[in-house]
Motif scaffolding. Sequence first.
Motif, short mmCIF file in Angstrom:
data_model
loop_
_atom_site.label_atom_id
_atom_site.label_comp_id
_atom_site.label_asym_id
_atom_site.label_seq_id
_atom_site.Cartn_x
_atom_site.Cartn_y
_atom_site.Cartn_z
N ARG A 45 0.84 -1.21 0.00
CA ARG A 45 0.00 0.00 0.00
C ARG A 45 0.86 1.25 0.00
O ARG A 45 1.91 1.32 0.66
N GLU A 46 0.41 2.25 -0.73
CA GLU A 46 1.13 3.52 -0.82
C GLU A 46 0.55 4.51 0.18
O GLU A 46 -0.67 4.68 0.27
N ILE A 47 1.43 5.14 0.92
CA ILE A 47 1.01 6.11 1.94
C ILE A 47 0.64 7.43 1.27
O ILE A 47 1.40 7.96 0.47
N ASP A 48 -0.55 7.91 1.63
CA ASP A 48 -0.97 9.21 1.10
C ASP A 48 -0.43 10.33 1.97
O ASP A 48 0.19 11.27 1.48
N GLN A 49 -0.66 10.22 3.30
CA GLN A 49 -0.22 11.30 4.19
C GLN A 49 0.05 10.73 5.58
O GLN A 49 -0.77 9.98 6.13
N VAL A 50 1.20 11.09 6.16
CA VAL A 50 1.53 10.73 7.54
C VAL A 50 1.07 11.87 8.44
O VAL A 50 1.48 13.01 8.26
N LEU A 51 0.23 11.53 9.42
CA LEU A 51 -0.41 12.57 10.24
C LEU A 51 0.24 12.75 11.61
O LEU A 51 -0.21 13.58 12.39
N VAL A 52 1.28 11.98 11.91
CA VAL A 52 1.94 12.07 13.22
C VAL A 52 3.44 12.22 13.00
O VAL A 52 3.94 12.06 11.89
N ARG A 53 4.13 12.50 14.09
CA ARG A 53 5.59 12.55 14.07
C ARG A 53 6.11 11.98 15.39
O ARG A 53 5.33 11.72 16.32
N ASN A 54 7.40 11.79 15.48
CA ASN A 54 7.98 11.20 16.69
C ASN A 54 7.75 12.10 17.91
O ASN A 54 7.76 13.33 17.81
N TYR A 55 7.54 11.46 19.04
CA TYR A 55 7.41 12.10 20.36
C TYR A 55 6.14 12.94 20.48
O TYR A 55 6.11 13.91 21.26
#
Length: 578
Positions: free
Chosen positions: A74-84
């Motif tokens: 699957r191809e990621i459209d958008q990452v909505l989080v980040r580390n920490y």
Amino acid sequence: MADRRKNRSWVVRAIISFVAILALLTFFSNTIMNATIPKVMAQNATKGNLSFTNSATGVIEADTKTEVKSINGREIDQVLVRNYVSVEEGDVLLTLKPAEDLAELDKARADLADLEAAAQAAALTPSDDDFSVQQDAIRSAQDTLNAANEALNAANNRDSLIATAQGNIDYYSSIIPGLEATADAEAAVVADYNDQITAAETELNNINLQIANLENMGVTLPSETAAPSETSSEGTEETAPTTAALTTQQQNLVDLNARKAELEAQIADLNTMRDAAQGRLDEASASLGAAQASLASAQADLQAAQALPSVADAQADVNAAQSSLNRANTALSNAQATAAATAVTTARTNESREEQIAAAEEKIAKLEESLTCTEIVAPCSGLVYGLVVSDGNVMTENQVILTIIPDDSTYSVKFNFKTSVAQNLSEGMELTVNDAYIDQCRITNIYPDESDPREKRVVKCALSSLEDIFPGTQITVTADRSNANYDHVIPASAVIHDNSGDYVYIIIESSSPLGDKYVVKRIDVTVEETDGALCAISSKDGKDDTLNQGMIVTRSEKPLHNGDRVRLEDYSNPGSGS
């Protein structure tokens, strides 16, 4: 008389001139040599006390965590989080590009199956494009031509091949008698040792029988014989040491035991010497076998070279083989031309079908990239850590894309300490943390380090802090300060390290009529402890006396090597030296 005095005066002047020239040359040679010898500073190793800090660094880890894995392909459209950042259970972590309808995917797969079935049926239909017979004929003709060319080359080099083979035969024929003699000699040595061992073992067996007979008769060694008891003045019995002379049988038993020990030692020595001789025999036999094999190979090469045909005959074979190959190629060309006309219609049909199959496979590949899922959500609440994907990435199978650490998770860190330091630590103790935001670092477990279980220990600690703790960051702790007395303390600059480990250079001094001579000798050492400026060392082979053979080099104007000649220099006083 005057001529004799004149000649004597000339001889005296010549001797004086020779001695002066020799002294001058000696002076300049020493001066030039000293100019090329590297200057070093050195001092003796001394007994001393070192004070040092026992500290270690580790990486913070979460004790409880949940891994979030990928959806393959699957191809990621958008990452909505980040580390920490904190997330709640059910929060969307990332979105995926939409997939097409699954019904369309099912229909495309069915269409592809129909096309592949038709293609398989067409493949089973006999055709006129089987040229295996002609191709086999070409390969056979080519092999025959290759063999004929090799025979022609060999015929051209026949004299050289014969000379080389004969030279090898002469060489191995000359060395084989010597190798056979060596092998026979070693075999005789082994046989002689075996005879000596057999004779000694036979004598030992006879002695064992004699000892057993004497012991069965009740004869004992002198140490086992006690004197008769006497009654003391108080009425108690006491045993007095015997002073009687040994009986003949006891003396015989003592002699037999002594001879037995002598024979056992002799047999052990003979076995050792026999094994060494057997090793030499094996080596000689191997060399002989190799030489004999090489001789046989050279003889075979000679026979093969002598059996080669003449150049004219070999050339005739090449010409005939080339004609056969030409005929085979012509036969293949004719068969292919005949089949080409028949294959035109079939090719058009197959081409159309292949285009349809390619289009269907392309459509299915695109549809399989997408499934019904459009987003990945958090399986639990907590802190995001270890995010490894970004917008547009295509996920792979079983990939851990991020980790969620629950809010109530505890944190720990592992440190590596020397065993000598860890012996003073125990579970429940607190270590001093150099990072101010960590309030407490308490030891929960101590166990051997798998990489070096004898010399190192892993110390696991639980962390607590009123502030946030972030996994993946490093912290440094101090266990304690130590000090100890050591027999050999030197400046840290004296220790050199290479791929073999740590070592120092000892200066070996010798004297001669031309002056003192200084040569460096490498000594491999173990650095027991250091405070940065000084370090305590010991000889790696356990022979610490070698460190007292001379002064240790602490500084050199150029790299040194074992056995180099040096001259002592005080760098603090440029005008000094020796």
